[in-house]
Design an enzyme around this catalytic site. Structure first.
Site, short mmCIF file in Angstrom:
data_model
loop_
_atom_site.label_atom_id
_atom_site.label_comp_id
_atom_site.label_asym_id
_atom_site.label_seq_id
_atom_site.Cartn_x
_atom_site.Cartn_y
_atom_site.Cartn_z
CG ASN A 30 -1.99 1.71 -1.27
OD1 ASN A 30 -2.35 1.87 -2.55
ND2 ASN A 30 -1.07 0.44 -1.45
CE1 TYR A 56 6.84 3.15 -6.42
CE2 TYR A 56 4.43 2.58 -6.89
CZ TYR A 56 5.37 3.26 -6.19
OH TYR A 56 4.90 4.26 -5.48
CD GLN A 86 5.91 6.67 -0.17
OE1 GLN A 86 6.39 7.23 0.92
NE2 GLN A 86 5.01 5.90 -0.32
CD GLU A 128 2.03 6.13 -5.63
OE1 GLU A 128 2.68 5.12 -5.48
OE2 GLU A 128 0.98 6.55 -4.91
CG ASN A 166 -2.96 6.24 -4.22
OD1 ASN A 166 -2.16 6.76 -4.78
ND2 ASN A 166 -2.84 5.25 -3.60
CD GLU A 167 -1.33 2.83 -6.73
OE1 GLU A 167 -1.63 1.92 -6.01
OE2 GLU A 167 -0.24 3.32 -7.38
CD GLU A 202 1.24 5.79 0.98
OE1 GLU A 202 2.32 5.55 0.34
OE2 GLU A 202 0.56 5.07 1.47
O1 AHR Z 1 4.45 4.07 -2.59
C1 AHR Z 1 4.04 2.96 -2.15
C2 AHR Z 1 2.44 2.38 -2.54
O2 AHR Z 1 2.56 2.24 -4.09
C3 AHR Z 1 1.48 3.73 -2.58
O3 AHR Z 1 0.87 3.77 -1.16
C4 AHR Z 1 0.40 3.21 -3.55
O4 AHR Z 1 -0.15 4.34 -4.21
C5 AHR Z 1 1.27 2.45 -4.59
O5 AHR Z 1 0.74 1.10 -4.82
#
Ligand code: AHR
Length: 550
Positions: free
Chosen positions: A110, A282, A391, A334, A210-211, A65
């Site tokens: 993001n 995450y 990432q 992700e 994205n999201e 990113e």
């Molecule tokens: O990977 C970090 C962030 O986590 C990304 O930009 C977003 O898509 C997610 O919330």
């Protein structure tokens, strides 16, 4: 894929019973091939014809990113003595090439929801510096789509491009596809050619935003509104290129109040026009998620298994409702451990260029869990066709740079092992393992479970071409070595080619530029190759074995 009938299952359970195991069905874990056994050695039965899926290596992709030091000083640092003529860091490129990362998602995240792709193409001196609003950073646009595609070709990874569905219109998203993929003779393809790229990039995989459910997302949308925009944009994109693989935004995570509802509503609007649905997750060893218990933490890849099954069920529900013959695949684009560098200065660029953001330092226990995630992705690769560790460089990443070189964090090893050794087909293992309990009390709702967790987590691949097998084994037992008996049916290992483990006494140990070898793999004494192989997995370990079977 070979499914197990109830009589198969009865026979399997009976065979375990005859081996002296006391069995109970281990809740939903049965779905992923685990049975609970009260015995000291775990056991995995490997039958060559029992295959879960052909293994698409895209499930082990990565994410890059425009965030912090991922692009600038990560993959791209003109002027550095480590950079080539195009400004690409050669040390990073070498690592990524050696890992053979199959696909890389770019440019966000993001970031993408406020990104104008036009700012990042054309003569570099004419590109604007903008204030990037997702991470409050300065974006010089010196690295853009064409540089990314060049970098992808150099390191041998396939581009997966994200589109701006936040501030961006469907028209500009469609124009992006035309810019990248159409040969010539139209406004946007001619623009690409005028930028020095005669041949189209032929980018096949695209994320439609994205999201878009997240309140933190620039241009957050309601599910149906997003679903309609995705459908409209996708339909136009397919006019330009009918070879595209389009991924709609699924829920941002299991913690979202609209988790699964968002997925259903989006798909009810755009099911016919998309191919895949995204999942993100995450994890962290925090009070809210695990009560800071390593035992609970190392079970979190099973939460990932569960998320995959839940989201797949929603896809199948919509498929059924639409009487569609098309089955969607999942893009887990992700996933990672991320909990320390997640607030305050770690997420605020303070209008700086390439600020230090999300620079999570990974320790041994994180690496073991990443091994678990790899296992989960592989065993679900009948459904998950794309996956991206989030990432790749500097930002929540297995690789970290400074001005003099690149460091392998602990999480590099389990991820790169799978990339290196897993090949061919994912075998449908039947695993029996002793378990330990986890409890729900006090945990965030989506992680609050009373369950039994197998000590041993194992996946295996078999490459029909060269007969090589790869076995990836996680021992979650924090105190004791665990034996794992691999019983091979129809195929017999003849030689152990590789056997390495990642373990240690200090679960919180991590690598630094000064001490880069605190968490590194060590050779493990393998059992003799044969139809029955007993691996002795060290306490707190993740192990890879590569075996010849011909
Ligand atoms: O990977 C970090 C962030 O986590 C990304 O930009 C977003 O898509 C997610 O919330």
């Amino acid at each position: 894929m070979v499914t197990m009938t109830s009589s198969d299952r009865r026979r399997f359970l009976a065979s375990l019973g005859s081996a002296g195991a006391a069995l109970a069905t281990a809740s939903w874990l049965d779905v992923i091939g685990y049975a609970q056994g009260a015995r000291t050695a775990a056991r995995a039965v490997i039958q060559q014809p029992r295959v879960r899926a052909d293994f698409d290596r895209r499930v082990l992709g990565a994410f890059l990113e425009h965030l912090g030091r991922a692009v600038y000083t990560g993959v791209y640092q003109p002027g550095s003595k480590l950079a080539d003529a195009k400004g690409f860091r050669t040390d990073v490129a070498r690592e990524v090439k050696e890992m053979a990362v199959p696909i890389t998602r770019y440019p966000g995240g993001n970031f993408v929801s406020g990104y104008n792709w036009l700012d990042g193409v054309g003569p570099s001196q004419q590109r604007p510096t903008v204030l990037e609003r997702a991470w409050n950073s300065l974006e010089t646009n010196q690295f853009g789509t064409n540089e990314f595609v060049d970098w992808c070709r150099m390191v041998g990874t396939e581009p997966l491009l994200g589109m701006n569905f936040g501030t961006g219109t469907a028209e500009m998203a469609v124009a992006y596809v035309e810019y990248c993929n159409l040969e010539r003779g139209t406004k946007w393809s001619d623009l690409r050619q005028s930028h020095g790229y005669e041949k189209p990039h032929n980018v096949r995989y695209w994320c439609l935003g994205n999201e878009m459910d997240g309140p933190w997302q620039i241009g957050q949308m309601q599910a149906r509104e997003y679903g309609r925009k995705a459908r409209d944009a996708a339909r136009q994109m397919r006019v330009i290129d009918n070879n595209l693989q389009l991924i709609a935004c699924g829920s941002s995570g299991t913690f979202m109040p609209q988790y699964l509802i968002w997925d259903r509503e989006v798909l009810e609007e755009c099911y016919d026009q998309v191919d895949g649905l995204s999942l993100h997750a995450y994890y962290g060893n925090t009070q809210a998620l695990t009560r800071e218990s390593t035992a609970r933490y190392l079970a979190m890849n099973l939460d990932m298994d569960r998320q995959i099954h839940e989201v797949a069920a929603v896809c199948d529900y919509v498929q059924g409702m639409r009487r569609s013959s098309k089955r969607l695949w999942l893009s887990f684009d992700e996933w990672n451990v991320w909990y320390r560098a997640r607030s305050g200065d770690a997420v605020n660029g303070r209008r700086q260029f390439a600020p230090k953001l999300l620079e999570e330092v990974y320790n041994l226990e994180d690496a073991l869990l990443v091994g678990g995630f790899v296992n989960t992705l592989l065993r679900n690769s009948d459904r998950v066709k794309v996956g991206c560790i989030a990432q790749l460089i500097n930002v929540i990443a297995p690789l970290v740079t400074n001005d003099t070189g690149v460091l392998r964090q602990s999480t590099f090893f389990p991820y790169s092992w799978a990339l290196r050794y897993a090949r061919g087909r994912i075998l449908d293992l039947r695993v029996e393992s002793d378990t330990y309990p986890i409890t729900a009390a006090g945990l965030q709702a989506d992680f609050a479970r009373n369950d039994q967790v197998p000590f041993v987590d194992v996946v295996a691949t078999l490459d029909g071409q060269n007969g090589q097998a790869c076995v990836l084994m996680l021992n979650r037992d924090l105190d004791a070595e665990r034996e794992l008996v691999l019983e091979w049916r129809d195929v017999t290992p003849t030689r152990v080619l590789v056997c390495e483990t990642l373990t240690g006494t200090d679960l919180k140990a991590f690598n630094t530029f000064e001490q880069p070898r605190r968490v590194v793999p060590q050779r493990l004494d393998p059992p003799a190759a044969g139809a029955r192989m007993t691996f002795k997995l060290p306490a707190r370990s993740y192990t890879v074995a590569q075996l010849a079977t011909m």
